[in-house]
Design an enzyme around this catalytic site. Structure first.
Site, PDB file in Angstrom:
ATOM      1  N   SER A 312     -34.135 -23.560  40.330  1.00  0.00           N
ATOM      2  CA  SER A 312     -33.211 -22.438  40.233  1.00  0.00           C
ATOM      3  C   SER A 312     -33.694 -21.239  41.025  1.00  0.00           C
ATOM      4  CB  SER A 312     -33.031 -22.040  38.761  1.00  0.00           C
ATOM      5  OG  SER A 312     -32.223 -20.883  38.650  1.00  0.00           O
ATOM      6  N   ASP A 313     -32.744 -20.572  41.646  1.00  0.00           N
ATOM      7  CA  ASP A 313     -33.003 -19.278  42.258  1.00  0.00           C
ATOM      8  C   ASP A 313     -33.233 -18.264  41.136  1.00  0.00           C
ATOM      9  OD1 ASP A 313     -33.291 -17.314  44.109  1.00  0.00           O
ATOM     10  OD2 ASP A 313     -31.159 -17.123  44.587  1.00  0.00           O
ATOM     11  N   LYS A 314     -33.817 -17.114  41.477  1.00  0.00           N
ATOM     12  CA  LYS A 314     -34.066 -16.086  40.463  1.00  0.00           C
ATOM     13  C   LYS A 314     -32.935 -15.069  40.409  1.00  0.00           C
ATOM     14  CE  LYS A 314     -36.902 -12.679  41.399  1.00  0.00           C
ATOM     15  NZ  LYS A 314     -36.013 -11.480  41.280  1.00  0.00           N
ATOM     16  N   THR A 609     -30.096 -24.932  43.034  1.00  0.00           N
ATOM     17  CA  THR A 609     -29.114 -23.870  43.226  1.00  0.00           C
ATOM     18  C   THR A 609     -29.305 -23.214  44.579  1.00  0.00           C
ATOM     19  OG1 THR A 609     -30.450 -22.076  42.288  1.00  0.00           O
ATOM     20  CG2 THR A 609     -29.180 -23.427  40.746  1.00  0.00           C
ATOM     21  N   ARG A 631     -21.814 -14.800  44.484  1.00  0.00           N
ATOM     22  CA  ARG A 631     -22.574 -14.305  45.627  1.00  0.00           C
ATOM     23  C   ARG A 631     -22.861 -15.393  46.659  1.00  0.00           C
ATOM     24  NH1 ARG A 631     -28.061 -15.678  44.463  1.00  0.00           N
ATOM     25  NH2 ARG A 631     -28.225 -16.501  42.346  1.00  0.00           N
TER      26      ARG A 631
END
Length: 881
Positions: A312-314, A609, A631
């Site tokens: 996962s991205d942050k 992601t 986004r």
């Protein structure tokens, strides 16, 4: 510099052109019509067998059976057509939720609009990761490269600029002043006027000549089709075996053998399986949409249930993606706190005046591609969240964004790219040139030789600045440094990124999403590992990861440099560095792909992601690509299997849960139909071995499949979650649908139904009932078996008595409906003669119900035994020595 940029069209003019020209979209792929969907229902091995059975019935002059087989085929095709049409409409509606967007100038403001609302004459702003919405004539470009492979087949991105004025007659590959609809911006920035939309674009002219290719089928559908063909072969073998048995036993003429073979065929064939699977998938897609998960590729419904690792991205996924500058740190250790959240009101809490605050704000305004303007009663922002945070900071200091930007004239921009980790702008005023940059502290410190203190410009103290930066990062702040160069040259801004003067740093906070910690815990319970992969500083990444529960205080953060060092030592070292890490920081896009590949090599089923153009390779390489709906760039959405419309990590977890529910429901339907078919197989073989007449005629068996299973198998696909889907370990992607547990269920439950039905039929014949009466009561018993079996099939593990009765209202309605339809048919003249049905006394019905309840005891006992076995396997210490 004009804060509003070129005015573009007015809203009124854009609306007028849209009404005149029409929306900017290509014709939707033609959906199958009702007739095509109806004819498709006959393309199944099960249907082929029923057609053969109908033809054989005609040959042996069993006209009622032949007619009824034809009616059942038509009814089944009608049901299948309705279900596929409904699923097709649902999928079409879901596609409308994922629509492209574009940034255009309207009324002097840059706005984000639906790509279908673009009209000729619109002024479009392009950036890295954007999908070009129309054919656009450029009049401004900076380091702009576009992937035109979809039009030209050329895999290398093409440089674009407005240096030439090409002709429409020139080849597409030579028109470097044009950006074409459907192509993808891989780097840089651009601005241009829309020349053509919809079918008048280059891709539109192609779309008029060719149709959309058929998409490949997902593995789930392929495996179900394989299962149906295998089952069809098994049915043929069973019919052959039954015929041979009847010949060897003797006493059956050719007509009796044919009737028995027809009966076995129509009783074992699960003709309702395709419709039930279609319904289960359509329901799953709809439920996922309610959980903010839009399925782009059907494979994702199945794949999510197998997920064992999420990268996962942050920013925006584990955090709320609402950056606010909370501190301004100037060289020399002066720190100013900042109040307010988002674009809301606030102020810089200055204990004393410091002109350097204005300097850092001014450079933050210049090195900025976003906009902040007052709309009605609120401030409205458009653009990158980091850029917006700087504009908000300047407003809190009391600066006029318009006035500041008009002080200096733009010469050249350095667009933000993840590889650079910074952005900048070259400006001029009164003959002097300035280079303003902002970005990661590491990058800015590398190019800075001086810093601006209270005493003026002095040599930079790298160690002191680095210490301040690391302290901020350790406390979870995202830190951005700002620098400026005076006396720069008038060209080649990228070549002048040296001898900069550090103006200071800002510390931003992006709060953790409140539900993220619980979502990570739910993943762990379900055997799913979670790793954070970010371009942020290691200290910031670790602080956030610890708060969410992804890592502990003693866990190591693996950085992009660590990965480069490990790669230099060999693939084995790189894999070892990745496999146990749960926090990756300062990671470059290609390294993200390396992480995915190493995890997959280790046996993980990986979901990743992404939101940017550089995330697309990793998303395509992963088993499941997840794009952010808010986004995410168009490129990321195109590469993804599914899109999270609210960008929340918790929504990914909910999608995984729904994926498991869908797969479990498909298994339940297959188990239900297979067990019912096996019961008929047992009944027929025992009847032949006992020398008894046919237990049910062909039309009765077809009626049984249509009534007992036709309602209930589809209703079973609506089963909601049982509540412990995420407490189970992920299934292996290679695991067959028809696995050991289903085979065991078929043998035990199907065998019990077949034995009980045979015993009942045999007793009725011995008790003096004629064949028609015995068949009539046996048919009712099988329908009762179907009712109880459907209710018990709601869970492979849980007892029926522990499940909420009304959780699946469709099934609760389908069970009594099956009974009422059958009982009602008994009193319908003509139809009761065809089906050889007779009225049944209440005492007889209650006796049959008592026999049917034995099946419930068998199913409950089998489930209890399975639960006990599962507990023992989970706790090996309980196993006997």
């Amino acid at each position: 510099m004009n804060v509003m940029g070129p005015r573009g069209l007015s809203s009124e003019e854009a609306a007028r052109r849209l009404a005149e020209i029409g929306p900017n979209k290509l014709p939707e792929p033609k959906e199958a019509g009702a007739l095509e969907l109806f004819l498709r229902q006959f393309l199944s091995p099960f249907i082929y067998l029923l057609l053969v059975a109908g033809i054989v019935s005609l040959v042996i002059q069993q006209y009622p059976s032949a007619v009824f087989i034809g009616i059942v085929l038509l009814i089944n095709a009608g049901i299948g057509t309705f279900q596929e049409y409904a699923a097709q409409r649902s999928a079409s509606a879901l596609r409308q939720l994922v629509r492209g967007e574009a940034r255009v100038s309207r009324d002097g403001l840059i706005r984000t609009v639906d790509a279908t609302d673009i009209v000729p004459g619109d002024l479009v702003h392009l950036g890295s990761g954007d999908k070009v919405p129309a054919d656009i004539k450029l009049f401004g470009a900076k380091d702009l490269t576009v992937d035109e492979s979809m039009l030209t087949g050329e895999s290398v991105a093409v440089e674009k600029n407005n240096a030439i004025d090409s002709s429409p007659m020139d080849p597409i590959s030579d028109r470097t002043d044009m950006c074409f609809a459907g192509t993808v911006v891989t780097a840089g920035r651009g601005m241009g006027l829309v020349e053509s939309t919809a079918l008048k674009t280059a891709i539109g002219s192609i779309a008029k000549e060719i149709g959309e290719g058929r998409a490949s089928e997902p593995p789930l559908i392929v495996r179900i089709r394989k299962f149906t063909y295998q089952l069809a072969c098994g049915i043929v073998l069973a019919i052959v075996a039954l015929v041979l048995l009847m010949v060897s036993v003797g006493g059956y003429d050719i007509n009796a053998i044919a009737l028995m073979a027809i009966g076995l065929a129509v009783s074992v064939i699960p003709e309702g399986l395709p419709a039930a699977v279609t319904v289960a998938l359509a329901i799953g897609m709809s439920r996922m949409a309610e959980a903010n998960v839009i399925i782009r590729k059907l494979v994702a419904v199945e794949a999510l249930g197998s997920c064992t690792f999420i990268c996962s991205d942050k920013t925006g996924t584990l955090t709320v993606n609402d950056l606010t500058i909370k501190k301004v740190v100037l060289p020399g250790g002066t720190v100013f706190d900042v109040s307010g959240e988002g674009v809301g009101p606030g102020e810089i809490l200055t204990p004393e005046n410091d002109s350097r605050l204005e300097e850092i704000c001014r450079s933050g305004i210049f090195a900025n591609e976003s906009y902040l303007y007052y709309a009605g009663q609120d401030w409205t922002a458009d653009g990158d969240i980091v850029d917006i945070a700087f504009l908000v900071l300047a407003k809190k200091l009391g600066l006029s964004l318009q006035s500041v930007r008009e002080e200096e004239t733009l010469i050249e921009t350095i667009p933000y790219e993840s590889e650079r980790a910074m952005s900048g702008i070259l400006t001029t005023t009164d003959g002097e040139h300035f280079l303003h940059v902002k970005g990661s502290p590491e990058k800015i410190l590398e190019m800075s030789t001086h810093m601006l203190t209270r005493h003026g410009r002095v040599e930079i103290d790298h160690a002191a600045v680095q210490k301040e930066f690391e302290e901020l990062a350790k406390n979870g702040y995202r830190v951005i440094a700002v620098a400026r160069r005076e006396g720069a040259d008038s060209t080649n801004a990228l070549e002048q990124l040296a001898q900069m003067t550090l103006l200071g740093m800002v510390a931003m906070i992006d709060p953790v999403r409140p539900e993220a910690k619980r979502a990570v815990q739910r993943c762990r319970r379900g055997g799913i590992e979670v790793a954070m992969v970010t371009g942020d500083h290691p200290a910031t990444a670790k602080a956030i990861a610890m708060e969410i529960g992804i890592c502990g205080p003693d866990d190591r953060v693996v950085t992009g440099q660590d990965l480069r060092d490990a790669e230099a030592k060999g693939q084995a070292t790189l894999d070892a560095a990745i496999i146990d890490a749960r926090v990756f920081a300062r990671v470059e896009p290609l390294q993200k792909q390396q992480i995915v590949e190493s995890l997959m090599k280790a046996g993980h089923f990986v979901a990743v992601t992404g939101d940017g153009v550089n995330d697309a390779p990793a998303m395509r390489r992963a088993n499941v690509g997840v794009a952010m709906g808010k986004r995410g760039t168009d490129v990321a959405k195109e590469a993804a299997d599914l899109i999270i419309t609210d960008d929340r990590f918790a929504s990914i977890v909910e999608g995984i849960e729904q994926g498991r529910i869908v797969y479990n429901n498909i298994r339940k339907v297959i188990a239900l139909l297979a067990a019912t078919g096996f019961s008929a197989l047992v009944l027929f073989f025992l009847t032949v071995l006992a020398g008894l007449p046919m237990p049910m005629i062909a039309v009765q068996l077809l009626w049984l499949n249509l009534v007992a299973n036709g309602f209930q198998d589809v209703a079973l696909a609506f089963e909601p979650k049982e509540g412990k889907e995420l407490d189970q370990r992920p299934r292996k992607p290679t695991e067959p649908i028809f696995d050991r547990r289903i085979i065991e269920h078929v043998l035990v439950v199907g065998g019990a139904m077949g034995l009980l039905a045979f015993a009942t039929f045999s007793w009725l014949i011995d008790a003096g009932y004629d064949e028609d009466a015995a068949r009539n009561l046996t048919l009712m018993l099988m329908i009762l078996f179907g009712n109880i079996h459907a209710l018990s099939s709601r869970s492979e593990h849980q007892s029926l008595f522990t499940m909420p009765l009304m959780a699946n209202k469709f099934l609760i309605c389908a069970v009594p409906l099956a009974q009422l339809v059958h009982i009602g048919t008994i009193y319908v003249p003509g139809l009761n003669d065809v089906l050889a049905l007779q009225p049944i006394a209440l005492t007889e019905w209650l006796s049959l119900l008592g026999i049917a309840l034995i099946l419930l005891v068998v199913e409950e006992t089998h489930k209890a035994w399975n639960r006990r076995r599962d507990r023992r396997l989970k706790n090996p210490s309980n196993l006997p020595l």
